[in-house]
Design a protein around this motif. Structure first.
Motif, PDB file in Angstrom:
ATOM      1  N   UNK A  95       0.832  -1.199   0.000  1.00 54.13           N
ATOM      2  CA  UNK A  95       0.000   0.000   0.000  1.00 54.13           C
ATOM      3  C   UNK A  95       0.874   1.259   0.000  1.00 54.13           C
ATOM      4  N   UNK A  96       1.939   1.255   0.785  1.00 55.38           N
ATOM      5  CA  UNK A  96       2.844   2.401   0.812  1.00 55.38           C
ATOM      6  C   UNK A  96       3.549   2.616  -0.508  1.00 55.38           C
ATOM      7  N   UNK A  97       4.004   1.547  -1.158  1.00 52.30           N
ATOM      8  CA  UNK A  97       4.634   1.678  -2.470  1.00 52.30           C
ATOM      9  C   UNK A  97       3.646   2.202  -3.505  1.00 52.30           C
ATOM     10  N   UNK A  98       2.389   1.747  -3.415  1.00 55.27           N
ATOM     11  CA  UNK A  98       1.372   2.264  -4.330  1.00 55.27           C
ATOM     12  C   UNK A  98       1.177   3.761  -4.167  1.00 55.27           C
ATOM     13  N   UNK A  99       1.150   4.248  -2.926  1.00 55.29           N
ATOM     14  CA  UNK A  99       1.006   5.681  -2.684  1.00 55.29           C
ATOM     15  C   UNK A  99       2.198   6.455  -3.241  1.00 55.29           C
ATOM     16  N   UNK A 100       3.386   5.884  -3.130  1.00 60.40           N
ATOM     17  CA  UNK A 100       4.581   6.546  -3.667  1.00 60.40           C
ATOM     18  C   UNK A 100       4.495   6.653  -5.182  1.00 60.40           C
ATOM     19  N   UNK A 101       4.103   5.574  -5.860  1.00 60.82           N
ATOM     20  CA  UNK A 101       4.021   5.593  -7.324  1.00 60.82           C
ATOM     21  C   UNK A 101       2.917   6.537  -7.806  1.00 60.82           C
ATOM     22  N   UNK A 102       1.791   6.562  -7.109  1.00 57.98           N
ATOM     23  CA  UNK A 102       0.710   7.469  -7.495  1.00 57.98           C
ATOM     24  C   UNK A 102       1.131   8.917  -7.279  1.00 57.98           C
ATOM     25  N   UNK A 103       1.827   9.186  -6.170  1.00 57.39           N
ATOM     26  CA  UNK A 103       2.328  10.533  -5.924  1.00 57.39           C
ATOM     27  C   UNK A 103       3.300  10.955  -7.015  1.00 57.39           C
ATOM     28  N   UNK A 104       4.147  10.016  -7.457  1.00 56.70           N
ATOM     29  CA  UNK A 104       5.098  10.341  -8.525  1.00 56.70           C
ATOM     30  C   UNK A 104       4.373  10.687  -9.833  1.00 56.70           C
ATOM     31  N   UNK A 105       3.296   9.954 -10.159  1.00 56.72           N
ATOM     32  CA  UNK A 105       2.549  10.239 -11.380  1.00 56.72           C
ATOM     33  C   UNK A 105       1.724  11.515 -11.250  1.00 56.72           C
ATOM     34  N   UNK A 107       2.733  14.247 -10.128  1.00 58.88           N
ATOM     35  CA  UNK A 107       3.598  15.380 -10.473  1.00 58.88           C
ATOM     36  C   UNK A 107       3.440  15.759 -11.940  1.00 58.88           C
ATOM     37  N   UNK A 108       3.242  14.773 -12.798  1.00 60.68           N
ATOM     38  CA  UNK A 108       3.120  15.034 -14.237  1.00 60.68           C
ATOM     39  C   UNK A 108       1.671  15.248 -14.658  1.00 60.68           C
ATOM     40  N   UNK A 109       0.728  15.061 -13.746  1.00 60.17           N
ATOM     41  CA  UNK A 109      -0.688  15.324 -14.044  1.00 60.17           C
ATOM     42  C   UNK A 109      -1.270  16.164 -12.914  1.00 60.17           C
ATOM     43  N   UNK A 110      -0.825  17.425 -12.791  1.00 61.01           N
ATOM     44  CA  UNK A 110      -1.251  18.244 -11.640  1.00 61.01           C
ATOM     45  C   UNK A 110      -2.752  18.485 -11.578  1.00 61.01           C
ATOM     46  N   UNK A 111      -3.434  18.426 -12.719  1.00 63.31           N
ATOM     47  CA  UNK A 111      -4.875  18.646 -12.705  1.00 63.31           C
ATOM     48  C   UNK A 111      -5.672  17.431 -12.308  1.00 63.31           C
ATOM     49  N   UNK A 112      -5.018  16.271 -12.178  1.00 62.57           N
ATOM     50  CA  UNK A 112      -5.716  15.034 -11.832  1.00 62.57           C
ATOM     51  C   UNK A 112      -4.965  14.311 -10.718  1.00 62.57           C
ATOM     52  N   UNK A 113      -4.629  15.043  -9.659  1.00 72.01           N
ATOM     53  CA  UNK A 113      -3.928  14.448  -8.530  1.00 72.01           C
ATOM     54  C   UNK A 113      -4.859  13.526  -7.756  1.00 72.01           C
ATOM     55  N   UNK A 114      -4.394  12.310  -7.481  1.00 69.68           N
ATOM     56  CA  UNK A 114      -5.233  11.307  -6.829  1.00 69.68           C
ATOM     57  C   UNK A 114      -4.578  10.690  -5.599  1.00 69.68           C
TER      58      UNK A 114
END
Length: 456
Positions: A95-105, A107-114
C-alpha cells in the motif's frame, strides 16, 4: 531389573498444558517499522527528485502511515495474537509503495492528482481491517451467512448495469461525485459462499457421480447444480457489464475451489477448456473485448498507421526503458500511457523506474502474501476455513497474474486494478478486508489447541 526396565520403557510425560506457540508479534512490529520507513523514504525521494525539495506534507504523511500501521498492529496483537506475522507488513508495504508511485505520477498530471484520495481510501481500508479483526472472533460464523452472501454479491454485480458505462464497461457506480466498483466487494462474498457450499458437500462432490473417462467424474445435478447455477449467473452478469477481468477472476476462483474441495485434477482440465472456449467466443463477438484482443496481437499497429503508440505499446516501451535497475523514481516517462497509468498500468511505472529488480521484488511480495494465505489454509482443521483461505489467497493470485500478464503483453488487457498498488478506492478497501480475513484464519490455524484436545 524389572523395575528398571519398567522405568526405561515408561512413556514420556505429555508437554505441560501451558506451553504456547510463539506469537511473533515483535517480529511483525519490526517488519512494520521497515515497511513504513521504505514508504516514507520513497515519498521523500519522489519529492526531492521531481521538485528539488522535501514535500511539504511529508511529516503528516509519515505520521499518518505510522499511526495506521500501529493501529492495525494493535488490533492483531489484541484480537489475533497468533496470526501470521508477515501478512500485515506485506500489505502495509504494498500500500505504501502504491502511494509513492501514485504521488510520482501526480507530479506530471497536476490537474488530476489522486494520491490524497488514495490515502483516504487506504485509511478507510485500515479502519475496516481493524473492525474485521476485532469483531470477527471466529471465521466459522461466516458459514452461517453463505446464501445471504451470494444474494448480496449478485445484487452488487447487477446494480452497475443501470449506470452509464465507463471506458466501455458497466462496472462503476457514480453518485454525488463519488465512484466505486461493487464487483470488488462481491468477490469476497462469493468466496464465502463457494467455501461454505463446497465444505458442506465435499463428500458428495468427491465420491458420487458416474465416471466418464480416466479420473473425470460426472457429478449429480442435485450436488453440482446450485453452485453451478450461481457461478453461471455471476459470470453472465459480468459479461453483460463487459467486465472481462472480473469474469475471468470468478471463473478461476470457482475452478480452484472446486479442485481444492474434490482433489480431482479433471476439474482443472475442464476449467481450462471452458475458459479457452469462452474467451474465444467473447473475444470474437464482443467489440469492446475484440479491440483489446487486436491490441494484444499487434500492439504496434497504431504506430504503423501513424496514430502514435497505444497504451500497451507505451507499457512495453516503459518496461524496456527500465532495464535491470530502472531509471529511478521521478525519471521515467510512463505517464505517457495516459489516464490508466495510475490504475491498469501502474506496474509499468514500477518496471520503468525501479527496473527488473524492483519489479521482481514487488511480485515476490505478492507471491509471499499468497503463499502465507495458502499456508494458513493447509494448517486449518475445518473444511470451511481451509477452503475460504484458499479462495481468498487465490483471488489475490489471479488478480496479480491477470494484471501483470496484461500490461506485459502475455494476455489481453482486462482493466483490473493491481491489489494495493493501483489507484482505486474500492480495490484497496477490498484487499484490506481480504488481509483481515487471512489474519483471522491464520490466527485460528496457529493458535494452540486446548490441553484436553491435545491429550486426546
Amino acid at each position: 531389573m524389572t523395575a528398571l526396565t519398567a522405568k526405561v520403557t515408561e512413556p514420556a510425560p505429555p508437554p505441560p498444558p501451558d506451553a504456547r506457540a510463539p506469537k511473533r508479534r515483535g517480529v511483525e512490529l519490526s517488519l512494520l517499522f521497515g515497511a513504513v520507513l521504505i514508504a516514507v523514504l520513497g515519498h521523500l525521494y519522489v519529492g526531492i527528485t521531481t521538485t528539488g525539495r522535501i514535500p511539504a506534507p511529508a511529516a503528516h504523511y509519515a505520521a499518518g502511515l505510522a499511526v495506521a500501521a500501529l493501529a492495525a498492529h494493535l488490533a492483531v496483537r489484541l484480537c489475533a495474537p497468533y496470526a501470521d506475522p508477515l501478512l500485515l507488513p506485506i500489505a502495509v508495504l504494498l500500500n505504501g509503495l502504491g502511494l509513492v508511485l501514485i504521488q510520482r505520477l501526480d507530479v506530471t498530471t497536476p490537474g488530476h492528482a489522486t494520491a490524497g484520495d488514495q490515502l483516504r481510501w487506504s485509511a478507510l481500508g485500515v479502519a475496516l481491517f481493524v473492525l474485521a479483526v476485532g469483531l470477527l472472533r471466529d471465521h466459522r460464523v461466516l458459514q452461517k451467512y453463505a446464501y445471504l452472501s451470494v444474494v448480496i454479491a449478485l445484487g452488487l454485480m447487477l446494480v452497475p448495469v443501470f449506470f452509464p458505462a465507463v471506458n466501455g464497461a458497466h462496472i462503476w457506480i457514480r453518485f454525488a461525485g463519488l465512484s466505486f466498483q461493487p464487483g470488488e466487494f462481491a468477490k469476497i462474498l462469493l468466496a464465502v459462499f463457494f467455501a461454505s457450499y463446497l465444505a458442506a458437500n465435499r463428500t458428495a462432490l468427491a465420491l458420487t457421480g458416474r465416471t466418464l473417462f480416466w479420473k473425470l467424474r460426472l457429478l449429480p445435478g442435485r450436488v453440482l447444480g446450485p453452485i453451478l447455477a450461481i457461478w453461471l449467473l455471476s459470470v453472465g452478469v459480468l459479461v453483460l457489464e463487459r467486465d472481462l477481468g472480473t469474469s475471468l477472476l470468478f471463473f478461476g476462483l470457482f475452478v480452484i475451489m472446486l479442485f481444492t474441495a474434490t482433489g480431482r485434477i479433471g476439474w482443472i482440465a475442464i476449467g481450462l477448456l471452458l475458459a479457452a472456449v469462452g474467451a474465444y467466443a467473447v473475444g470474437t463477438f464482443e467489440p469492446h473485448v475484440n479491440s483489446r484482443v487486436d491490441d494484444w496481437l499487434n500492439p504496434f499497429a497504431s504506430i504503423e498507421r501513424g496514430d502514435g503508440p497505444g497504451q500497451l505499446a507505451q507499457s512495453l516501451f516503459a518496461f524496456g526503458a527500465g532495464g535491470l535497475l530502472g531509471a529511478g523514481l521521478g525519471h521515467g516517462q510512463s505517464f505517457l500511457i495516459g489516464f490508466a497509468a495510475k490504475s491498469d498500468f501502474i506496474l509499468a511505472t514500477a518496471g520503468e523506474e525501479l527496473g527488473l529488480v524492483g519489479l521482481t521484488a514487488i511480485l515476490l511480495l505478492y507471491g509471499l502474501l499468497v503463499a502465507r494465505g495458502f499456508r494458513a489454509g493447509l494448517a486449518l482443521r475445518d473444511p470451511f476455513g481451509r477452503l475460504l483461505a484458499t479462495g481468498l489467497a487465490s483471488i489475490v493470485a489471479l488478480q496479480v497474474f491477470v494484471i501483470a500478464g496484461g500490461v506485459t503483453g502475455l494476455i489481453p488487457l482486462t482493466g483490473m486494478a493491481m491489489p494495493f498498488l493501483a489507484q482505486g478506492g474500492s480495490s484497496v478497501v477490498t484487499n484490506w478486508i481480504i488481509v483481515a480475513l487471512l489474519v483471522r484464519l491464520s490466527d485460528s490455524a496457529r493458535r494452540p489447541r486446548p490441553a484436553e484436545e491435545a491429550e486426546a
